[in-house]
Design an enzyme around this catalytic site. Structure first.
Site, mmCIF file in Angstrom:
data_model
loop_
_atom_site.group_PDB
_atom_site.id
_atom_site.type_symbol
_atom_site.label_atom_id
_atom_site.label_comp_id
_atom_site.label_asym_id
_atom_site.label_seq_id
_atom_site.Cartn_x
_atom_site.Cartn_y
_atom_site.Cartn_z
ATOM 1 N N HIS A 167 79.748 9.331 -128.532
ATOM 2 C CA HIS A 167 79.716 9.588 -129.976
ATOM 3 C C HIS A 167 80.709 8.684 -130.690
ATOM 4 O O HIS A 167 81.283 9.057 -131.696
ATOM 5 C CB HIS A 167 80.078 11.050 -130.286
ATOM 6 N N GLU A 171 64.234 8.614 -130.508
ATOM 7 C CA GLU A 171 64.685 7.499 -131.344
ATOM 8 C C GLU A 171 63.649 6.390 -131.334
ATOM 9 O O GLU A 171 63.382 5.733 -132.355
ATOM 10 C CB GLU A 171 66.036 6.995 -130.850
HETATM 11 C C1 LIG Z 1 69.410 10.227 -127.216
HETATM 12 C C2 LIG Z 1 70.086 11.297 -128.019
HETATM 13 N N1 LIG Z 1 69.643 11.566 -129.276
HETATM 14 C C3 LIG Z 1 70.260 12.505 -130.029
HETATM 15 C C4 LIG Z 1 71.336 13.194 -129.535
HETATM 16 C C5 LIG Z 1 72.039 14.230 -130.408
HETATM 17 N N2 LIG Z 1 71.780 15.596 -129.917
HETATM 18 C C6 LIG Z 1 72.626 16.196 -129.049
HETATM 19 S S1 LIG Z 1 72.075 17.673 -128.550
HETATM 20 C C7 LIG Z 1 70.690 17.577 -129.502
HETATM 21 C C8 LIG Z 1 69.682 18.694 -129.462
HETATM 22 C C9 LIG Z 1 69.119 18.919 -128.078
HETATM 23 O O1 LIG Z 1 68.271 20.019 -128.064
HETATM 24 P P1 LIG Z 1 67.579 20.560 -126.750
HETATM 25 O O2 LIG Z 1 67.108 19.432 -125.913
HETATM 26 O O3 LIG Z 1 66.564 21.549 -127.161
HETATM 27 O O4 LIG Z 1 68.756 21.271 -125.925
HETATM 28 P P2 LIG Z 1 69.658 22.513 -126.368
HETATM 29 O O5 LIG Z 1 70.859 21.957 -127.078
HETATM 30 O O6 LIG Z 1 68.846 23.399 -127.210
HETATM 31 O O7 LIG Z 1 70.098 23.189 -125.100
HETATM 32 C C10 LIG Z 1 70.686 16.364 -130.220
HETATM 33 C C11 LIG Z 1 69.622 15.950 -131.152
HETATM 34 C C12 LIG Z 1 71.785 12.873 -128.234
HETATM 35 N N3 LIG Z 1 72.815 13.504 -127.666
HETATM 36 N N4 LIG Z 1 71.142 11.934 -127.495
#
Ligand SMILES: Cc1ncc(C[n+]2csc(CCOP(=O)(O)OP(=O)(O)O)c2C)c(N)n1
Lengths: 337, 410
Positions: free
Chosen positions: A129, A60
């Site tokens: 959320h 972000e």
């Molecule tokens: C600071 C923040 N930004 C955005 C999100 C929204 N979000 C939740 S999970 C996710 C993807 C995460 O991907 P990754 O780190 O590759 O883990 P995976 O879900 O693949 O295990 C996003 C963008 C969040 N939870 N926190």
């Protein structure tokens, strides 16, 4: 005219803005190919290419920081923070950089960007959320803060925000993305498609920033609300049979003092409603403003109805969320005074 | 001078989208057993190769081969298999419970079971994990009661977190499991801080931080790397590269780097890439890193190469952004099958025992679910007291909260 959900209206606004102005670029987490987790940018990459609508790394801080740099070049970025709860890593870039750029450079550099983010609860999102961080932004000189409550406003306000020469924080109540909220979580969800406020012109139009809208005329008391709470206030007024004047603020910064003042002077009573926690919340500012300008017209103390001063709890959201019952009690309280 | 040519923006794109045929031929996978095992005190600059290869132990025939093999006996491997099967059953039932409307949300581990289950076995009681939301295997492998996990998912009257947290955002201090944040990446630097505290206190415990490939682009990841490197913190920094971050492919966070593991090099942190679908390889690499941390040799960065076979969460539809065939084309196979095949190959397991074990586990998970549902689900049955909403905001409830609690009627 078309019937649109708030999501569709926001998407339509992006489309018109990108079509009209080549300087407008759109990016954020998952916004490109997929069109955003709420689908507000769906189809834009296909239409405008990945040069103008693209995915961003999960950063972000990076998203807003890059947008500041793009503004310095002359673009108009519209960025999406996936949930408002995730804007904290970007806070320094928003507050110390974007907000002050014009002032600190004496106008040499400006930040005509829009930072969109879904806010508020009511979808069982738990504490990460569901937040309503508007007060964290309204305290910052140099920002504008917008909260639409329906599809038509969402479109017009977003287009006005994109045209605006300064950074705009655009807070989208996710509870309203698909339909208005009748204030009661145990009833079926209503769709914008059957609601008069879902009537949105497909043409380019703006709703000016800084102008509130009287959603319901009344003479017994004034309700100051925005976003989801406009609908909860409406439900409360109807259920209680109170002749409430409901003002949908639409822009929190700058605030439409004239509309607020005229209404409170007329009714002599004021209830302030928001979903965010109470202490130092935006309701405190609203109460102070009303007190400053309408003190001699007030017939009762101003009452605030807000979320509690606790993190937003997953299982108890409906106790946390200010519903019609709490608002009706507040009506009774100011009417007694 | 020639006129400058117009620039254009490079936006990385995955090789395969819905409708395309998945092709992993560019993904270089060494043979099992082919990657060397450095001494635990080898200088980081001498083992840079480890970040560009993939440590693998289990070969196609189900044999454990090479310098990373031989750490676990058959009993431990059977336990490992049981943990992974349990996690998968748990996921299946909770996914279904979400579909039945008994809770709001769920996140499964399908295809990634080996990562957390095997890693857990390499650490000791008293060590602390700083997990993200896809490491429930750490809890299962630590013997944390599944009923309590389900109580948390249902936000019911027996939820240890009193209905406050989103489903799967567990917290279990006694099981070395730090409370999960929905804000991505924040735990990574906290893991380093915990490890620094252990060192400051001349303790013997170590920490493990966990982060997804997508979340490595958060600033907290880089903060963790700087602190871990500067203070030689006794921490293991795990990146779970499951190829996808919601709809965003891993290349977006990785940028121009060749691997995520290579990120460690700029910080002088020894960095290893491991086959995350190979229970033995994950365990062996974790043990190696744990020994380094415990002997004050400092942090290790591990990239677990795996694949997220299911949706990102119950709110996600992966067919909208990736090929449906991608998981079946994934070259590292499936962790449960691979360990099962190995145990059968070495004569320590059979199809019959597997079927029986699966039936037992299914019964156990079902029984836990029954017990949990007796405490209520998100939509029906007993609930945590709304009064609890006001507790734990502070150690002692300040007067303004007491007033609000009264106003709320509790
Ligand atoms: C600071 C923040 N930004 C955005 C999100 C929204 N979000 C939740 S999970 C996710 C993807 C995460 O991907 P990754 O780190 O590759 O883990 P995976 O879900 O693949 O295990 C996003 C963008 C969040 N939870 N926190």
């Amino acid at each position: 005219m078309a019937r649109m959900s708030m999501i569709e209206a926001i998407r339509n606004a992006h489309d018109l803005a990108m079509d009209r102005d080549r300087q407008v670029v759109v990016f954020g987490e998952d916004v490109g190919y997929f069109g955003g987790v709420f689908r507000c940018t769906a189809g834009l990459q296909k239409k405008y290419g990945s040069n103008r609508c693209f995915d961003a790394p999960i950063s972000e801080n990076g998203i807003v920081g890059a947008a500041v740099g793009m503004c310095a070049y002359g673009l108009k970025p519209v960025v999406e923070i996936q949930f408002a709860d995730y804007m904290y890593p970007a806070y320094d870039q928003i507050v110390s950089e974007a907000a002050r750029m014009r002032h600190r450079s004496a106008g040499q550099f400006t930040c005509p960007m829009v930072i969109r983010m879904p806010t508020g609860g009511g979808i069982f999102g738990g504490q990460t959320h569901s937040q309503s961080p508007e007060a964290l932004f309204t305290h910052v000189a140099g920002l504008k803060v917008v909260v639409p409550s329906n599809p038509r406003d969402a479109k017009g306000l977003l287009l006005a925000s994109i045209e605006d020469p300064d950074p705009v924080i655009f807070l989208e109540p996710k509870r309203l993305y698909n339909g208005p909220f009748d204030g009661h979580h145990d009833r079926p969800v209503v769709s914008w498609k059957n609601h008069e406020l879902g009537d949105v012109s497909e043409d380019y139009f703006t709703v000016p920033l800084g102008k509130a809208k009287i959603r319901r005329e009344g003479s017994a008391l004034t309700v100051l609300a925005y976003g989801t709470m406009v609908f909860v206030a409406q439900a409360a007024a109807e259920e209680a049979g109170v002749d409430a004047e409901i003002i949908d603020l639409r822009t929190l910064l700058p605030l439409d003092l004239e509309t607020i003042e005229a209404s409170v002077k007329k009714t002599g009573r004021c209830v302030v409603i928001h979903e965010a926690t109470k202490t130092s919340g935006f309701g405190a500012e609203l109460s102070a403003v009303v007190q400053e300008s309408c003190f001699y017209h007030l017939e009762a103390p101003i009452v605030r109805v807000t979320g509690w001063d606790t993190p937003y709890p997953h299982a108890q959201e409906w106790t946390y969320f200010p519903g019609p019952e709490r608002i009706k009690r507040a009506f009774a309280q100011v009417l007694e005074g | 001078m020639t006129a400058p040519r117009p620039l254009s923006l490079h936006v990385p794109e995955p090789g395969c989208r819905p409708g395309d045929t998945p092709d992993f031929s560019d993904f270089e996978i060494p043979r099992a057993g082919a990657v060397r095992r450095p001494a635990i005190d080898e200088a980081p600059e001498d083992m840079r190769d480890m970040a560009f290869s993939v440590v693998r132990v289990l070969n196609k025939a189900g044999e454990a081969v090479g310098p990373w093999a031989g750490l676990l006996d058959a009993e431990a491997l059977r336990t490992g298999l049981r943990h992974m099967l349990t996690l998968r059953q748990f996921d299946e039932r909770m996914l279904k419970a979400q579909r039945q409307g008994k809770t709001s949300f769920y996140m499964q581990h399908l295809g990634e079971e080996a990562v957390s289950c095997a890693f857990h076995m390499a650490l000791q009681d008293g060590d602390m994990h700083f997990p993200t939301y896809r490491q429930a295997g750490l809890l299962i492998a630590s013997g944390y009661p599944m009923t309590d996990m389900m109580n948390q998912i249902y936000s019911n009257a027996a939820d240890p977190l009193k209905g406050r947290q989103l489903p799967v955002m567990y917290s279990a201090r006694d099981h070395g499991f730090f409370t999960i944040s929905g804000n991505l990446g924040t735990q990574f630097i906290q893991a380093v801080g915990w490890a620094m505290a252990s060192a400051i206190s001349n303790d013997t415990k170590i920490a493990a931080g966990w982060i997804g490939d997508g979340s490595t682009s958060e600033s907290d990841f880089h903060a963790a790397m700087v602190f871990a490197s500067s203070y030689k913190a006794p921490v293991i920094l795990n990146i779970v590269n499951n190829q996808w971050a919601i709809s965003t492919f891993q290349g977006m966070a990785r940028g121009g780097a060749v691997t995520f593991a290579a990120r460690g090099h700029g910080f002088g942190i020894p960095s290893i890439r491991v086959d995350g679908n190979d229970y033995l390889a994950v365990h062996a690499v974790a043990s190696w890193a744990a020994e380094r941390a415990r002997t004050s040799l400092g942090p290790t960065l591990i990239e677990h190469v795996t694949y997220r076979a299911g949706g990102h969460s119950t709110s996600d539809d992966p067919s909208a952004y990736r090929s449906k065939e991608e998981f079946s084309a994934w070259p590292l196979g499936e962790p449960i099958d691979r360990l099962k095949r190995h145990l059968i190959t070495i004569g320590e397991w059979s199809e019959e025992r597997h079927t029986q074990a699966l039936a037992e586990i299914t019964d156990e998970v079902r029984a836990c679910q029954k017990k949990a549902e007796a405490n209520g689900t998100l939509i029906s049955g007993p609930k945590p007291s709304p009064r609890a909403m006001f507790d734990d905001v502070y150690a002692e409830m300040p007067p303004h909260l007491q007033r609000q609690r009264q106003e709320a009627g509790f």
